[in-house]
Design an enzyme around this catalytic site. Structure first.
Site, short mmCIF file in Angstrom:
data_model
loop_
_atom_site.label_atom_id
_atom_site.label_comp_id
_atom_site.label_asym_id
_atom_site.label_seq_id
_atom_site.Cartn_x
_atom_site.Cartn_y
_atom_site.Cartn_z
N ASN A 63 -10.14 -0.05 -0.87
CA ASN A 63 -8.59 -0.09 -0.71
C ASN A 63 -8.18 -0.59 -2.03
O ASN A 63 -8.24 -1.76 -2.19
CB ASN A 63 -8.61 -0.75 0.32
CG ASN A 63 -6.69 -0.68 0.60
OD1 ASN A 63 -6.16 -0.72 -0.20
ND2 ASN A 63 -6.64 -1.24 1.96
N HIS A 118 -3.13 6.91 1.86
CA HIS A 118 -3.39 5.86 1.30
C HIS A 118 -4.90 5.60 1.89
O HIS A 118 -5.26 5.62 3.07
CB HIS A 118 -2.47 4.74 1.90
CG HIS A 118 -3.08 3.12 1.81
ND1 HIS A 118 -3.47 2.80 0.48
CD2 HIS A 118 -3.41 2.21 2.35
CE1 HIS A 118 -4.07 1.56 0.49
NE2 HIS A 118 -4.19 1.30 1.88
N CYS A 149 0.92 -1.12 -0.12
CA CYS A 149 -0.16 0.06 -0.05
C CYS A 149 0.90 1.21 0.06
O CYS A 149 0.44 2.28 -0.57
CB CYS A 149 -0.93 0.07 1.22
SG CYS A 149 -1.79 -1.46 1.34
#
Length: 312
Positions: free
Chosen positions: A268, A238, A113
């Site tokens: 995500n 993020h 990520c």
């Protein structure tokens, strides 16, 4: 030239939209359960005939077009991804082939990520050192391919997509020094392991780490740019979970900044999440040319990387 800057941005998401209501028909969950815990309402899911490099190439082509450049203008292709199926050819080489980029250096980086901000720093360092003149920097992941769709704790989180930027040499730096690091002894908190590979995480551990340990690090990234958090015009973290993004942004102290909340509509998307959200802010005109924007990635390996960039 003694610096580098972002010349243009671009993003791409698959057409298939998966809603919370549809997920409620697949696993024991509900729209209320998902939105109250992670803030996500929809996510885009790639089909079996949409590989990671295709997502990446679409985003990169848009960034190239926005910069007014052609494939021949690029000499470095960097792709941040953790969902490449094959070991070789790598994603960067496949993207270069799709776009017809002649003879670039082509590298993949896997920092999950936090991959995009690590990759952006790598491009900045390479250009500053004279190793390249223009780079395509791409974050692309197909999280749906490494997800257990019977596990309601993880399948509600993920989405697929890609974001890209063109980075080029410039007389004045538009990318500040990176602040990066990791907590490798806690790498088990976020995992993509096994055969077949599956995404898993220790949600509470990640939440505590992100909301308590990362705010001072994000402020240090601002200091490296010679700015205070109050000088920022936007914060792009993020896009892991809205319940992480909102308290983290507040603790950073960026009181005058737009906070990206693309997680609500995209879920995500791992390494794609920061360039995807940043590109949308630019596209919607929520940031202007020259605005200072904090990009801050965190997640797998409990790695983090952040830098302030000037909006193209």
């Amino acid at each position: 030239m003694n610096g580098s800057r972002i010349a243009a941005v671009g993003h791409y998401q698959p057409a298939r939209l998966l809603t919370n209501a549809e997920l409620a028909g697949m696993v024991d969950t509900s729209d209320e359960w998902i939105t109250s815990r992670v803030g996500i309402r929809t996510r885009h899911i790639a089909g079996p005939d949409e590989p990671v490099d295709e997502l990446a190439a679409h985003a990169a082509a848009k960034a190239l077009a926005a910069a007014g450049l052609g494939p021949e203008d690029i000499d470095l292709v960097l792709v941040a991804t953790s969902t490449a199926v094959d070991r070789s050819p790598n994603m960067a080489a496949r993207v270069a082939a799709r776009l017809g980029i002649p003879g670039p250096a082509a590298l993949d980086l896997n920092v999950v990520c936090a991959g995009f901000t690590h990759t952006l720093a790598t491009a900045d360092h390479t250009i500053r050192a004279g190793g390249a003149k223009r780079a395509l920097v791409i974050g692309a992941d197909k999280m749906s391919e490494v997800t257990d769709w019977t596990d309601r704790t993880t399948c509600v989180l993920v989405g697929d997509g890609a974001g890209a930027v063109v980075v080029e040499a410039s007389e004045e730096s538009g990318i500040s020094p990176v602040l990066w690091g990791s907590v490798p002894e806690m790498g088990h908190a976020v995992r993509i392991e096994g055969q077949p590979a599956r995404f898993a995480q220790e949600g509470q551990s990640v939440y505590r780490w992100a909301t308590t340990q990362l705010p001072p690090l994000a402020r240090q990234a601002c200091e490296r740019a010679g700015l205070g958090p109050e000088d920022l015009k936007a914060v792009v973290l993020h896009q892991a979970n809205l319940r992480i993004i909102e308290p983290l942004a507040e603790k950073i102290g960026a009181v005058n900044a737009v906070v990206a909340r693309d997680v609500v509509e995209s879920g995500n998307t791992s390494a794609a999440s920061i360039p995807l959200a940043f590109s949308k802010l630019v596209e919607r005109g929520e940031v202007s040319k020259g605005d200072p924007v904090l990009l801050f990635g965190f997640g797998g390996n409990l790695s983090y990387a952040g830098q302030v960039v000037r909006c193209p």
